[in-house]
Design a protein around this motif. Sequence first.
Motif, PDB file in Angstrom:
ATOM      1  N   ASP A 246       0.853  -1.201   0.000  1.00 25.18           N
ATOM      2  CA  ASP A 246       0.000   0.000   0.000  1.00 25.18           C
ATOM      3  C   ASP A 246       0.884   1.245   0.000  1.00 25.18           C
ATOM      4  O   ASP A 246       0.810   2.082   0.901  1.00 25.18           O
ATOM      5  N   PHE A 247       1.692   1.369  -1.041  1.00 29.64           N
ATOM      6  CA  PHE A 247       2.687   2.425  -1.097  1.00 29.64           C
ATOM      7  C   PHE A 247       2.070   3.823  -1.086  1.00 29.64           C
ATOM      8  O   PHE A 247       2.647   4.768  -0.557  1.00 29.64           O
ATOM      9  N   PHE A 248       0.870   3.978  -1.662  1.00 27.41           N
ATOM     10  CA  PHE A 248       0.239   5.297  -1.772  1.00 27.41           C
ATOM     11  C   PHE A 248      -0.686   5.619  -0.604  1.00 27.41           C
ATOM     12  O   PHE A 248      -1.441   6.581  -0.667  1.00 27.41           O
ATOM     13  N   CYS A 249      -0.612   4.814   0.465  1.00 26.48           N
ATOM     14  CA  CYS A 249      -1.537   5.029   1.584  1.00 26.48           C
ATOM     15  C   CYS A 249      -1.288   6.358   2.299  1.00 26.48           C
ATOM     16  O   CYS A 249      -2.204   6.928   2.887  1.00 26.48           O
ATOM     17  N   ILE A 254       4.134  10.359  -0.244  1.00 27.73           N
ATOM     18  CA  ILE A 254       4.259  10.472  -1.696  1.00 27.73           C
ATOM     19  C   ILE A 254       4.586  11.905  -2.093  1.00 27.73           C
ATOM     20  O   ILE A 254       5.417  12.157  -2.972  1.00 27.73           O
ATOM     21  N   ASP A 255       3.935  12.871  -1.452  1.00 27.13           N
ATOM     22  CA  ASP A 255       4.232  14.290  -1.715  1.00 27.13           C
ATOM     23  C   ASP A 255       5.719  14.575  -1.506  1.00 27.13           C
ATOM     24  O   ASP A 255       6.378  15.223  -2.338  1.00 27.13           O
ATOM     25  N   GLU A 256       6.243  14.111  -0.387  1.00 26.63           N
ATOM     26  CA  GLU A 256       7.645  14.349  -0.050  1.00 26.63           C
ATOM     27  C   GLU A 256       8.574  13.671  -1.049  1.00 26.63           C
ATOM     28  O   GLU A 256       9.576  14.251  -1.479  1.00 26.63           O
ATOM     29  N   LEU A 257       8.238  12.420  -1.432  1.00 26.19           N
ATOM     30  CA  LEU A 257       9.093  11.695  -2.372  1.00 26.19           C
ATOM     31  C   LEU A 257       9.119  12.385  -3.729  1.00 26.19           C
ATOM     32  O   LEU A 257      10.200  12.560  -4.324  1.00 26.19           O
ATOM     33  N   ILE A 258       7.949  12.793  -4.217  1.00 22.19           N
ATOM     34  CA  ILE A 258       7.887  13.492  -5.507  1.00 22.19           C
ATOM     35  C   ILE A 258       8.707  14.778  -5.450  1.00 22.19           C
ATOM     36  O   ILE A 258       9.493  15.079  -6.362  1.00 22.19           O
ATOM     37  N   LYS A 259       8.539  15.538  -4.372  1.00 20.56           N
ATOM     38  CA  LYS A 259       9.260  16.795  -4.226  1.00 20.56           C
ATOM     39  C   LYS A 259      10.769  16.584  -4.204  1.00 20.56           C
ATOM     40  O   LYS A 259      11.524  17.292  -4.894  1.00 20.56           O
ATOM     41  N   ILE A 260      11.228  15.578  -3.451  1.00 22.72           N
ATOM     42  CA  ILE A 260      12.672  15.297  -3.350  1.00 22.72           C
ATOM     43  C   ILE A 260      13.233  14.891  -4.702  1.00 22.72           C
ATOM     44  O   ILE A 260      14.285  15.377  -5.133  1.00 22.72           O
ATOM     45  N   ILE A 261      12.517  13.998  -5.406  1.00 17.55           N
ATOM     46  CA  ILE A 261      13.014  13.510  -6.701  1.00 17.55           C
ATOM     47  C   ILE A 261      13.089  14.648  -7.714  1.00 17.55           C
ATOM     48  O   ILE A 261      14.099  14.821  -8.412  1.00 17.55           O
ATOM     49  N   VAL A 262      12.022  15.432  -7.806  1.00 17.88           N
ATOM     50  CA  VAL A 262      11.965  16.515  -8.800  1.00 17.88           C
ATOM     51  C   VAL A 262      13.014  17.584  -8.493  1.00 17.88           C
ATOM     52  O   VAL A 262      13.728  18.052  -9.393  1.00 17.88           O
ATOM     53  N   GLU A 263      13.113  17.991  -7.218  1.00 17.36           N
ATOM     54  CA  GLU A 263      14.061  19.043  -6.859  1.00 17.36           C
ATOM     55  C   GLU A 263      15.517  18.590  -7.020  1.00 17.36           C
ATOM     56  O   GLU A 263      16.392  19.402  -7.308  1.00 17.36           O
ATOM     57  N   SER A 264      15.768  17.308  -6.830  1.00 15.91           N
ATOM     58  CA  SER A 264      17.143  16.798  -6.986  1.00 15.91           C
ATOM     59  C   SER A 264      17.515  16.600  -8.446  1.00 15.91           C
ATOM     60  O   SER A 264      18.677  16.362  -8.771  1.00 15.91           O
ATOM     61  N   LYS A 265      16.494  16.672  -9.324  1.00 16.06           N
ATOM     62  CA  LYS A 265      16.671  16.457 -10.762  1.00 16.06           C
ATOM     63  C   LYS A 265      17.239  15.076 -11.055  1.00 16.06           C
ATOM     64  O   LYS A 265      17.976  14.867 -12.026  1.00 16.06           O
ATOM     65  N   SER A 266      16.890  14.120 -10.188  1.00 20.81           N
ATOM     66  CA  SER A 266      17.331  12.739 -10.376  1.00 20.81           C
ATOM     67  C   SER A 266      16.505  12.077 -11.476  1.00 20.81           C
ATOM     68  O   SER A 266      15.292  12.217 -11.524  1.00 20.81           O
ATOM     69  N   LYS A 267      17.176  11.363 -12.342  1.00 27.09           N
ATOM     70  CA  LYS A 267      16.502  10.643 -13.420  1.00 27.09           C
ATOM     71  C   LYS A 267      16.288   9.195 -12.976  1.00 27.09           C
ATOM     72  O   LYS A 267      17.024   8.282 -13.360  1.00 27.09           O
ATOM     73  N   ILE A 268      15.277   8.990 -12.130  1.00 25.75           N
ATOM     74  CA  ILE A 268      14.995   7.669 -11.595  1.00 25.75           C
ATOM     75  C   ILE A 268      13.618   7.214 -12.063  1.00 25.75           C
ATOM     76  O   ILE A 268      12.615   7.883 -11.809  1.00 25.75           O
ATOM     77  N   ASN A 269      13.589   6.075 -12.755  1.00 27.90           N
ATOM     78  CA  ASN A 269      12.320   5.472 -13.132  1.00 27.90           C
ATOM     79  C   ASN A 269      11.887   4.508 -12.025  1.00 27.90           C
ATOM     80  O   ASN A 269      12.694   3.722 -11.535  1.00 27.90           O
ATOM     81  N   TRP A 270      10.611   4.554 -11.654  1.00 23.87           N
ATOM     82  CA  TRP A 270      10.167   3.668 -10.582  1.00 23.87           C
ATOM     83  C   TRP A 270       8.746   3.187 -10.795  1.00 23.87           C
ATOM     84  O   TRP A 270       7.961   3.811 -11.511  1.00 23.87           O
ATOM     85  N   ILE A 271       8.433   2.051 -10.187  1.00 22.02           N
ATOM     86  CA  ILE A 271       7.104   1.460 -10.268  1.00 22.02           C
ATOM     87  C   ILE A 271       6.662   1.065  -8.863  1.00 22.02           C
ATOM     88  O   ILE A 271       7.494   0.805  -7.994  1.00 22.02           O
ATOM     89  N   ALA A 272       5.338   1.040  -8.630  1.00 19.90           N
ATOM     90  CA  ALA A 272       4.836   0.740  -7.281  1.00 19.90           C
ATOM     91  C   ALA A 272       3.377   0.305  -7.362  1.00 19.90           C
ATOM     92  O   ALA A 272       2.716   0.432  -8.400  1.00 19.90           O
ATOM     93  N   ASN A 273       2.872  -0.211  -6.237  1.00 20.08           N
ATOM     94  CA  ASN A 273       1.466  -0.609  -6.141  1.00 20.08           C
ATOM     95  C   ASN A 273       0.602   0.551  -5.634  1.00 20.08           C
ATOM     96  O   ASN A 273       1.060   1.390  -4.862  1.00 20.08           O
ATOM     97  N   CYS A 274      -0.654   0.543  -6.064  1.00 20.27           N
ATOM     98  CA  CYS A 274      -1.590   1.590  -5.676  1.00 20.27           C
ATOM     99  C   CYS A 274      -2.963   0.957  -5.450  1.00 20.27           C
ATOM    100  O   CYS A 274      -3.091  -0.271  -5.448  1.00 20.27           O
ATOM    101  N   ARG A 275      -3.979   1.788  -5.248  1.00 19.60           N
ATOM    102  CA  ARG A 275      -5.358   1.317  -5.092  1.00 19.60           C
ATOM    103  C   ARG A 275      -6.279   2.160  -5.962  1.00 19.60           C
ATOM    104  O   ARG A 275      -6.080   3.362  -6.112  1.00 19.60           O
ATOM    105  N   ALA A 276      -7.304   1.508  -6.511  1.00 16.76           N
ATOM    106  CA  ALA A 276      -8.197   2.204  -7.446  1.00 16.76           C
ATOM    107  C   ALA A 276      -8.957   3.342  -6.779  1.00 16.76           C
ATOM    108  O   ALA A 276      -9.258   4.350  -7.426  1.00 16.76           O
ATOM    109  N   LYS A 299       4.787   3.062 -13.781  1.00 15.95           N
ATOM    110  CA  LYS A 299       3.698   2.087 -13.696  1.00 15.95           C
ATOM    111  C   LYS A 299       3.166   1.997 -12.278  1.00 15.95           C
ATOM    112  O   LYS A 299       3.928   2.109 -11.311  1.00 15.95           O
ATOM    113  N   VAL A 300       1.845   1.818 -12.148  1.00 22.54           N
ATOM    114  CA  VAL A 300       1.252   1.500 -10.857  1.00 22.54           C
ATOM    115  C   VAL A 300       0.469   0.202 -11.013  1.00 22.54           C
ATOM    116  O   VAL A 300      -0.096  -0.081 -12.081  1.00 22.54           O
ATOM    117  N   GLY A 301       0.441  -0.590  -9.966  1.00 30.92           N
ATOM    118  CA  GLY A 301      -0.311  -1.836  -9.980  1.00 30.92           C
ATOM    119  C   GLY A 301      -1.582  -1.693  -9.162  1.00 30.92           C
ATOM    120  O   GLY A 301      -1.549  -1.204  -8.029  1.00 30.92           O
TER     121      GLY A 301
END
Length: 498
Positions: A246-249, A254-276, A299-301
């Motif tokens: 339940d990664f998006f719980c 998620i807000d913090e992770l998105i902010k850190i990745i975008v601000e660091s300008k890291s080119k990281i592709n990632w996939i995780a599980n979510c809920r409809a 991708k999200v599952g």
Amino acid sequence: MILLIRPSYVPPNSKNYECSLPIGLLSLGTSLVDNNVNVKIIDMMTMKDAWERIFSYVNEAVFVGITAMTSQVGNGIDIVKRLKINEKKVPIVWGGFHPSLFPNGTLNSEYCDIVCEGEGDITIVELYKSFMGTMPIEDVTGVWYKDRGNLLRTKKRDLLTKIPRLRYELLENIDEYIPQNLYPIEKNKVRCLQIHAGRGCFYRCTFCAENVEFKHRKKEASVIFEEMVNLVDRFKLDYIDIQDSDFFCSKKRIDELIKIIVESKSKINWIANCRANYFNQNYLNDNYLEKLALSGCKKVGLGVESGSDEFLSYIKKSITVNHVKKAIASLNKSGVMVAFSFIIGMPHETISDMKKTLKLIWHIINNSKRYYIIGPALYRPYPGSEMHDQAIASGYRPPTSIEEWSNLHFDYHGFVPGSLFPHMRGKERFTKYVRHIVDYRHLKNRKSTLLFFYIYNFLVLSRIKYDCFIFLYEHYPLYYARLTINRCRAIFGILKNV
């Protein structure tokens, strides 16, 4: 030294699977090394020289630990038998999902000395101390053991509060796990590894074993990002697979992770599980999905399980068909791929429910831009779950020993035979049809088979539209085609390794 082994559930030398990291054993190994205990990890799924390694290490082992899901029990018993034949007197400790769910039946076997129940990160260290004579076995929390023919259980262990950072270097064959087939996200294999970001789940789905024992605990966004960067740099990865049911719980995480990745300008592709049900205006709306895609989420599952609102409510899934359709519309705009997974053949699931599942799958095939479908997988009963009790009430009688479990004829993907389930009587034929007709979606991917896709699409739609499900035969060509392809791949894998 402790020897930890993951048994196999696929034919020997077969390469027709993408093998994920043995995260459970890595977690145990990390805990042991952190407590200055030497450990060796053997993965029968990937190591070509697994047996040679086992016999080179076993004489130094204080005990051998075997982790097993149900479909791996047979190979686990074979390992113990071979050790006994070679007069290795090392104690055998079983752990993982199957022994934790069936501790009595596992321990009541000549092939098992101790069962580690639940999370074993701390238990395995205490077991080592017990075998070294510095802690009585009855003081080790979270185990079942034998004493003069009696099966005894110690106090149940509390769940970990902190998710460990894994020591990937404990896998001597780490390169075997990195090339991953993420088709259709990527056409060719990419370099990908899993990150252990959370355990357990908040939700109470009646068919699931994870929420029976394991409440959700998570790593913080900054820790996840640090691990992502380290793994990408260390192993030159293209993707990170975030393991958390339940990664998006937590929107905050998620807000913090998105902010850190975008601000660091890291080119990281990632996939995780979510809920409809997370796809709504208050959470994963169109603007948010744009940010998600910008952060590298590819991708999200989504665990959908059924296309029947009535049955989704009955199994306490906390989603609706409308949630799924909204998710499709939102993800189509974002470009993020989605994997939909389904389960079929559950207790009290009617043929009408299954028809609705087929209708939803047809909708996904014809309305999703970037998607793939997992399953429908045949239901597996997990002790302790509500649905397991319902299956027993319907006449299901699970095997009572690991020997009996090992004699079952699992299918290629490790599923228990449907013939064991009385609640399936009268529904086997239709269940088989739904499971295999879904494969027609693959015909859409090639120009040479596109005509057949349209034919199958018309046939399935017509059956759904007019509720005409007689003479169910058109799935057989798809079934035998998949069977032939799988066997050819298995033979190729064997020949490649000769």
